[in-house]
Design a protein around this motif. Structure first.
Motif, short mmCIF file in Angstrom:
data_model
loop_
_atom_site.label_atom_id
_atom_site.label_comp_id
_atom_site.label_asym_id
_atom_site.label_seq_id
_atom_site.Cartn_x
_atom_site.Cartn_y
_atom_site.Cartn_z
N GLN A 85 0.84 -1.21 0.00
CA GLN A 85 0.00 0.00 0.00
C GLN A 85 0.87 1.26 0.00
N VAL A 86 1.91 1.24 0.85
CA VAL A 86 2.80 2.41 0.90
C VAL A 86 3.45 2.62 -0.46
N TYR A 87 3.93 1.53 -1.03
CA TYR A 87 4.58 1.63 -2.34
C TYR A 87 3.64 2.24 -3.37
N THR A 89 1.17 4.11 -2.87
CA THR A 89 0.76 5.47 -2.52
C THR A 89 1.90 6.47 -2.73
N ALA A 90 3.11 6.07 -2.27
CA ALA A 90 4.17 7.08 -2.15
C ALA A 90 5.38 6.84 -3.03
N CYS A 91 5.56 5.66 -3.55
CA CYS A 91 6.81 5.34 -4.23
C CYS A 91 6.65 5.11 -5.72
N ALA A 93 5.18 6.55 -8.03
CA ALA A 93 5.28 7.70 -8.92
C ALA A 93 6.67 7.78 -9.55
N CYS A 94 7.71 7.50 -8.75
CA CYS A 94 9.07 7.54 -9.29
C CYS A 94 9.57 6.15 -9.65
N HIS A 95 9.34 5.21 -8.73
CA HIS A 95 9.94 3.89 -8.93
C HIS A 95 9.16 3.02 -9.91
N THR A 116 22.86 -5.57 -2.64
CA THR A 116 24.09 -6.06 -1.98
C THR A 116 24.49 -5.14 -0.82
N GLN A 117 23.99 -3.90 -0.81
CA GLN A 117 24.29 -3.00 0.32
C GLN A 117 23.64 -3.51 1.61
N GLY A 118 22.65 -4.33 1.44
CA GLY A 118 21.89 -4.82 2.60
C GLY A 118 20.60 -4.05 2.77
N ILE A 131 21.17 10.85 -1.70
CA ILE A 131 21.63 11.39 -2.98
C ILE A 131 22.69 10.42 -3.50
N GLY A 132 22.38 9.73 -4.55
CA GLY A 132 23.30 8.74 -5.09
C GLY A 132 23.90 9.21 -6.40
N SER A 133 24.37 8.27 -7.18
CA SER A 133 25.06 8.61 -8.43
C SER A 133 24.08 9.01 -9.53
N VAL A 134 22.83 8.59 -9.42
CA VAL A 134 21.90 8.89 -10.52
C VAL A 134 20.88 9.98 -10.18
N GLY A 135 20.64 10.21 -8.90
CA GLY A 135 19.62 11.22 -8.61
C GLY A 135 19.37 11.38 -7.12
N LYS A 140 11.59 9.51 2.68
CA LYS A 140 10.26 8.88 2.64
C LYS A 140 9.52 9.15 1.33
N GLY A 141 10.28 9.46 0.28
CA GLY A 141 9.64 9.76 -1.00
C GLY A 141 8.79 11.01 -0.92
N GLY A 142 9.09 11.85 0.08
CA GLY A 142 8.33 13.10 0.24
C GLY A 142 7.12 12.94 1.14
C1 HEC Z 1 10.58 11.82 -6.24
C2 HEC Z 1 10.91 10.50 -6.75
C3 HEC Z 1 11.02 9.39 -5.75
C4 HEC Z 1 10.07 8.92 -4.90
C5 HEC Z 1 8.63 9.44 -4.71
C6 HEC Z 1 10.65 7.79 -4.22
N1 HEC Z 1 11.91 7.60 -4.62
FE1 HEC Z 1 13.16 6.16 -3.97
N2 HEC Z 1 14.61 6.84 -5.21
C7 HEC Z 1 14.49 7.88 -6.08
C8 HEC Z 1 15.72 8.05 -6.83
C9 HEC Z 1 15.99 9.11 -7.91
C10 HEC Z 1 16.58 7.07 -6.36
C11 HEC Z 1 17.99 6.79 -6.84
C12 HEC Z 1 19.01 7.65 -6.07
C13 HEC Z 1 20.40 7.32 -6.52
O1 HEC Z 1 20.79 6.17 -6.28
O2 HEC Z 1 21.02 8.21 -7.07
C14 HEC Z 1 15.86 6.30 -5.35
C15 HEC Z 1 16.38 5.25 -4.68
C16 HEC Z 1 15.69 4.48 -3.76
C17 HEC Z 1 16.23 3.34 -3.07
C18 HEC Z 1 17.62 2.79 -3.25
C19 HEC Z 1 18.56 3.49 -2.31
C20 HEC Z 1 19.97 2.91 -2.41
O3 HEC Z 1 20.68 3.05 -1.41
O4 HEC Z 1 20.31 2.39 -3.46
C21 HEC Z 1 15.25 2.87 -2.26
C22 HEC Z 1 15.34 1.68 -1.33
C23 HEC Z 1 14.12 3.73 -2.43
N3 HEC Z 1 14.39 4.70 -3.36
C24 HEC Z 1 12.92 3.56 -1.76
C25 HEC Z 1 11.84 4.36 -1.94
C26 HEC Z 1 10.61 4.18 -1.24
C27 HEC Z 1 10.34 3.10 -0.21
C28 HEC Z 1 9.76 5.15 -1.67
C29 HEC Z 1 8.35 5.40 -1.22
C30 HEC Z 1 8.15 5.62 0.17
C31 HEC Z 1 10.48 5.95 -2.64
N4 HEC Z 1 11.73 5.44 -2.79
C32 HEC Z 1 9.94 7.04 -3.29
C33 HEC Z 1 13.39 8.69 -6.26
C34 HEC Z 1 12.18 8.54 -5.57
#
Ligand code: HEC
Length: 163
Positions: A85-87, A89-91, A93-95, A116-118, A131-135, A140-142
């Motif tokens: 449900q959380v996914y 709702t909140a994730c 959109a991007c994932h 592999t990071q765990g 903040i990783g290498s790609v974005g 909490k995804g905002g």
């Molecule tokens: C606004 C867009 C956005 C939303 C919404 C979002 N994410 Fe992400 N998420 C990203 C981006 C971009 C990355 C990659 C960052 C990078 O590795 O540079 C990421 C990476 C991750 C990773 C990998 C982190 C890692 O260490 O490699 C996890 C786990 C994750 N998100 C979980 C979530 C979860 C759970 C939610 C919902 C609660 C969520 N994300 C919502 C943009 C989003």
């Protein structure tokens, strides 16, 4: 002798009749119900009463006070969303589509390296933001209103979908 005088002289009975009729009408109108001066005025006052009324402070009428019904607040129900449900709702959109470089859920090639990071590190990144290498992954995804545990459940769900 004028014509009027002639008339009066010739028809005294007509004059009497006219006076009598007038008296009858007068008597009648005084007896008519609802036509007394007082009743008429108060009826009219009621009919032309304005719709809204103004009261100066202190002279408010009991009846004019709005009735406030207090409805008891329902007991708050603590609901915990599942990871899915959380996914959704909140994730998603991007994932779901990889917005801003977000690793797409189900893309095993991209996720294997991250996994592999765990799980603990992934959860920390999801809760705290990352903040990783790609974005930029916002904390909490905002959705800061969602609990840590629920976000972590969503990470578990993403991992299980992407292994
Ligand atoms: C606004 C867009 C956005 C939303 C919404 C979002 N994410 Fe992400 N998420 C990203 C981006 C971009 C990355 C990659 C960052 C990078 O590795 O540079 C990421 C990476 C991750 C990773 C990998 C982190 C890692 O260490 O490699 C996890 C786990 C994750 N998100 C979980 C979530 C979860 C759970 C939610 C919902 C609660 C969520 N994300 C919502 C943009 C989003």
């Amino acid at each position: 002798m004028s014509r009027d005088q002639k008339f009066f002289n010739m028809h005294p009975s007509v004059i009497v009749a006219i006076v009598l009729i007038a008296l009858v009408i007068l008597a009648f109108s005084m007896k008519m119900p609802g036509l007394t001066q007082g009743a008429y005025t108060s009826d009219a006052t009621e009919r032309i009463r304005p719709v809204g009324q103004v009261y100066r402070s202190g002279e408010e009428q009991e009846a004019a006070a709005p009735t406030v019904e207090t409805v008891p607040e329902p007991e708050p129900v603590a609901t915990v969303m599942s990871g899915t449900q959380v996914y959704n709702t909140a994730c998603i959109a991007c994932h779901g589509a990889g917005v801003g470089g977000a690793p797409i859920t189900g893309d095993t090639a991209v996720w294997s390296e991250r996994i592999t990071q765990g799980a603990a590190t992934l959860k920390e990144h999801a809760v705290q933001g990352y903040i990783g290498s790609v974005g930029y992954m916002p904390p909490k995804g905002g959705r800061l209103d969602i609990s840590d545990a629920e976000i972590e459940a969503a990470v578990d769900y993403m991992i299980s979908e992407s292994e």
